[in-house]
Design an enzyme around this catalytic site. Structure first.
Site, PDB file in Angstrom:
ATOM      1  N   ARG A  16       0.808  -1.211   0.000  1.00  0.00           N
ATOM      2  CA  ARG A  16       0.000   0.000   0.000  1.00  0.00           C
ATOM      3  C   ARG A  16       0.850   1.274   0.000  1.00  0.00           C
ATOM      4  O   ARG A  16       0.356   2.368  -0.242  1.00  0.00           O
ATOM      5  CB  ARG A  16      -0.963  -0.022   1.201  1.00  0.00           C
ATOM      6  N   LYS A  23       8.546  -0.934   3.083  1.00  0.00           N
ATOM      7  CA  LYS A  23       7.825  -0.026   3.994  1.00  0.00           C
ATOM      8  C   LYS A  23       8.629   0.295   5.244  1.00  0.00           C
ATOM      9  O   LYS A  23       8.701   1.453   5.656  1.00  0.00           O
ATOM     10  CB  LYS A  23       6.477  -0.646   4.382  1.00  0.00           C
ATOM     11  N   GLY A  81       2.347 -14.198   5.052  1.00  0.00           N
ATOM     12  CA  GLY A  81       1.516 -14.006   6.235  1.00  0.00           C
ATOM     13  C   GLY A  81       2.330 -13.788   7.498  1.00  0.00           C
ATOM     14  O   GLY A  81       3.447 -14.298   7.635  1.00  0.00           O
ATOM     15  N   GLY A 147      -7.255  -5.501  12.065  1.00  0.00           N
ATOM     16  CA  GLY A 147      -7.955  -6.665  12.579  1.00  0.00           C
ATOM     17  C   GLY A 147      -8.778  -6.231  13.787  1.00  0.00           C
ATOM     18  O   GLY A 147      -8.315  -5.453  14.618  1.00  0.00           O
ATOM     19  N   ASN A 234       0.315   1.864   6.978  1.00  0.00           N
ATOM     20  CA  ASN A 234       0.171   1.012   5.795  1.00  0.00           C
ATOM     21  C   ASN A 234       0.329   1.797   4.495  1.00  0.00           C
ATOM     22  O   ASN A 234       0.718   1.250   3.482  1.00  0.00           O
ATOM     23  CB  ASN A 234      -1.191   0.312   5.796  1.00  0.00           C
TER      24      ASN A 234
HETATM   25  C1  UD1 Z   1      -1.817  -6.833  10.702  1.00  0.00           C
HETATM   26  C2  UD1 Z   1      -2.738  -7.754  11.494  1.00  0.00           C
HETATM   27  C3  UD1 Z   1      -3.981  -6.959  11.893  1.00  0.00           C
HETATM   28  C4  UD1 Z   1      -3.571  -5.726  12.678  1.00  0.00           C
HETATM   29  C5  UD1 Z   1      -2.569  -4.881  11.899  1.00  0.00           C
HETATM   30  C6  UD1 Z   1      -2.036  -3.771  12.755  1.00  0.00           C
HETATM   31  C7  UD1 Z   1      -2.437 -10.047  10.678  1.00  0.00           C
HETATM   32  C8  UD1 Z   1      -3.012 -11.119   9.832  1.00  0.00           C
HETATM   33  N1  UD1 Z   1      -3.097  -8.887  10.701  1.00  0.00           N
HETATM   34  O1  UD1 Z   1      -2.474  -6.506   9.511  1.00  0.00           O
HETATM   35  O2  UD1 Z   1      -4.829  -7.770  12.678  1.00  0.00           O
HETATM   36  O3  UD1 Z   1      -4.701  -4.954  13.009  1.00  0.00           O
HETATM   37  O4  UD1 Z   1      -1.478  -5.691  11.492  1.00  0.00           O
HETATM   38  O5  UD1 Z   1      -1.242  -2.903  12.009  1.00  0.00           O
HETATM   39  O6  UD1 Z   1      -1.450 -10.254  11.324  1.00  0.00           O
HETATM   40  N2  UD1 Z   1       4.886  -9.252   7.699  1.00  0.00           N
HETATM   41  C9  UD1 Z   1       5.815 -10.265   7.600  1.00  0.00           C
HETATM   42  N3  UD1 Z   1       5.583 -11.295   6.748  1.00  0.00           N
HETATM   43  C10 UD1 Z   1       4.455 -11.357   6.000  1.00  0.00           C
HETATM   44  C11 UD1 Z   1       3.494 -10.333   6.114  1.00  0.00           C
HETATM   45  C12 UD1 Z   1       3.738  -9.288   6.987  1.00  0.00           C
HETATM   46  O7  UD1 Z   1       6.851 -10.225   8.257  1.00  0.00           O
HETATM   47  O8  UD1 Z   1       4.305 -12.331   5.246  1.00  0.00           O
HETATM   48  C13 UD1 Z   1       5.157  -8.119   8.600  1.00  0.00           C
HETATM   49  C14 UD1 Z   1       5.159  -6.782   7.886  1.00  0.00           C
HETATM   50  O9  UD1 Z   1       6.462  -6.441   7.434  1.00  0.00           O
HETATM   51  C15 UD1 Z   1       4.640  -5.833   8.940  1.00  0.00           C
HETATM   52  C16 UD1 Z   1       3.761  -6.720   9.812  1.00  0.00           C
HETATM   53  O10 UD1 Z   1       4.115  -8.052   9.542  1.00  0.00           O
HETATM   54  O11 UD1 Z   1       5.659  -5.319   9.747  1.00  0.00           O
HETATM   55  C17 UD1 Z   1       2.287  -6.479   9.554  1.00  0.00           C
HETATM   56  O12 UD1 Z   1       2.023  -6.720   8.188  1.00  0.00           O
HETATM   57  P1  UD1 Z   1       0.905  -5.928   7.400  1.00  0.00           P
HETATM   58  O13 UD1 Z   1       0.837  -6.471   6.038  1.00  0.00           O
HETATM   59  O14 UD1 Z   1       1.083  -4.478   7.569  1.00  0.00           O
HETATM   60  O15 UD1 Z   1      -0.401  -6.425   8.198  1.00  0.00           O
HETATM   61  P2  UD1 Z   1      -1.786  -5.692   8.309  1.00  0.00           P
HETATM   62  O16 UD1 Z   1      -2.580  -5.953   7.101  1.00  0.00           O
HETATM   63  O17 UD1 Z   1      -1.603  -4.294   8.714  1.00  0.00           O
HETATM   64 CA    CA Z   2       0.135  -2.962   9.084  1.00  0.00          CA
END
Ligand code: UD1
Ligand code: CA
Length: 473
Positions: A16, A23, A81, A147, A234
């Site tokens: 995003r 990011k 994830g 979430g 985001n």
């Molecule tokens: C996530 C949460 C959501 C919460 C939000 C808060 C999940 C499924 N959802 O959503 O409930 O309200 O954060 O900001 O956890 N990341 C990884 N590997 C991945 C995907 C993400 O390390 O495969 C890391 C990203 O770099 C980031 C964090 O996890 O630092 C959150 O990822 P992001 O994609 O921003 O999750 P949200 O959709 O915001």
């Molecule tokens: Ca996030």
């Protein structure tokens, strides 16, 4: 308080943001989001710090090594994830966890204002309640994208439902998951083992592990006392909003310490800047890095200070000053560009359209107009005429110009370095000083004036024809 491990999730692309920069390497207040989160997590002194990387792996890993040299870099595989990220981390640090005490902290790295204090309160709440898992939550007027925390009739946390999986009623919930959790190590291992990708995004959600944790004990929530500190980034709109809110707090804190800030809306002060009482910061100013401004100094309007030291009572107006030391009561600007390495003593002046680099300007010396001073030392109480240049670069080396005390340099001089001018010297306007000058001399260089009488300039129509060669004959 002992924390067995902290797992920082930094593998996501941050789609995003629509950026080629991951990011977590975007900045807020001069520091990357990743740097900020690592600083806060390190404040817990975890037994082990694991950072999960994947997107732009080398860039992010390099940044981690720079901020937290002892961190374990964990590579997430192709399975996406937040849950998968934790599985990958546990595969690498699981053995270390078995032999340590205390809970495990898991946090996203896109929450730049998260602080050690909030993390500590979360852990304390987790331990006081004897929970298997505790999630850090907050309540937002606009919870879109987060979430949602789903509670049962007794108010106990049941599960977290993602925006994209939430039904209409669930979307009404304003209590959200911040993506910071504390788990008992054994609970985290077991709860993440059974994750699947049966959801809208077809990802392994860490949020599902919280629901699974019910099988192993009580699952609690702790509401962050200050919701701003746990907001996530985001997209760039959220980044700008958080940066602005944070800056506002920084400005207010300095105002309460006795700094006058005429317009906090247009004044940007980074976290490591230090200001003294009765400093005045005027609109449109950026104070960055490890800048220090001493009592009574006036900065701005429209001034950028980067790692600068500004002493008592100095004025810096409409200028840019980087890695330079400005002495007491010195007067800089307007429109002065001080590149790294300058030391200007007390009561000096660098005026309009003056550029300096590695210049040492002693007490009382003035460079008032339109000059370039680079790789030079000018001793005390000298005056440099407008339009003077130190020609410091011969195409190979940077050479030094030395100018003594009480020197009067005429307008439009050129000092062809290396060159030394003694004290008490006066130079004529337009001089090109190529050779050393003795103390107390007057020096000028010939640049003879030629005059062609009754000269009629050519116009475009009667310009001579032909090639350059034929014209020259
Ligand atoms: C996530 C949460 C959501 C919460 C939000 C808060 C999940 C499924 N959802 O959503 O409930 O309200 O954060 O900001 O956890 N990341 C990884 N590997 C991945 C995907 C993400 O390390 O495969 C890391 C990203 O770099 C980031 C964090 O996890 O630092 C959150 O990822 P992001 O994609 O921003 O999750 P949200 O959709 O915001
Ligand atoms: Ca996030």
């Amino acid at each position: 308080m002992t924390v067995a491990a902290a797992i920082v999730l930094a593998a996501g692309e941050g789609t995003r943001m629509k950026s080629s920069v991951p990011k977590v390497l975007h900045t807020l207040g001069g520091k990357t989001l990743l740097h900020r989160v690592l600083d806060s997590v390190e404040g817990l002194n975890p037994g082990c710090l694991a950072v999960v990387v994947h997107f732009e792996r080398n860039r992010v890993a390099q940044a981690v090594e720079q901020y937290s040299p002892n961190a374990v870099i964990v590579d997430q595989d192709e399975i996406p994830g937040t849950g998968r990220a934790v599985q990958c981390a546990l595969a690498q640090i699981g053995d270390r966890l078995k032999s340590s005490t205390g809970p495990v902290v898991v946090t996203a790295s896109d929450m730049p204002l998260l602080d050690t204090e909030t993390l500590t309160s979360l852990i304390e709440e987790h331990q006081r309640s004897g929970n298997a898992a505790t999630v850090l939550t907050t309540t937002l007027d606009n919870p879109f994208g987060y979430g949602r925390i789903i509670r049962d009739e007794q108010g106990h946390v049941q599960r977290i439902v993602e925006q994209k999986d939430a039904n209409t009623a669930e979307q009404e919930v304003k209590e959200v998951n911040t993506s910071v959790y504390v788990f008992e190590p054994a609970v985290l291992m077991k709860a993440t083992a059974g994750l699947d990708a049966d959801n809208a995004q077809q990802e392994f959600y860490l949020t599902d592990a919280l629901e699974m944790a019910h099988e192993f004990g009580f699952v609690g929530a702790y509401a962050a006392p200050d919701s701003l500190l746990v907001e996530g980034v985001n997209d760039r709109v959220q980044l700008a909003h958080l940066a602005k809110s944070h800056n506002r707090r920084v400005c207010e804190a300095w105002m309460r310490e006795g700094v006058t800030i005429l317009d906090p809306e247009t004044t940007w002060i980074e976290d490591d800047v230090r200001l003294s009482r009765d400093v005045e910061v005027l609109p449109g100013s950026f104070l960055q890095g490890k800048t220090v401004v001493e009592e009574g100094a006036v900065v701005g309007p429209y001034t950028t200070l980067i790692d600068a030291q500004i002493d008592e009572g100095a004025h810096v107006e409409r200028s840019r000053v980087q890695e330079s030391h400005i002495g007491s009561r010195a007067n800089i600007g307007p429109w002065t560009y001080l590149r790294p390495g300058n030391v200007l003593a007390e009561d000096t002046k660098a005026g309009a359209f003056v550029e300096m680099k590695k210049a040492h300007i002693d007490h009382g010396t003035k460079v008032p107009h339109l000059s370039y001073v680079g790789d030079a030392h000018i001793a005390e109480n000298s005056n440099i005429g407008g339009g003077t240049i130190t020609a410091n670069y011969d195409g190979v080396h940077k050479n030094h110009t030395e100018i003594g005390a009480g020197v009067h340099v005429g307008a439009g001089n050129m000092f062809v370095a290396p060159v030394t001018v003694g004290s008490g010297v006066t130079t004529g306007a337009g001089s090109v000083i190529r050779h050393d000058v003795e103390d107390n001399s007057m020096v000028y260089s010939e640049n003879s004036q030629h005059e062609v009488e009754n000269w009629t300039p050519h116009t475009a129509d009667d310009a001579p024809q032909g090639t350059a060669d034929s014209q020259r004959k």
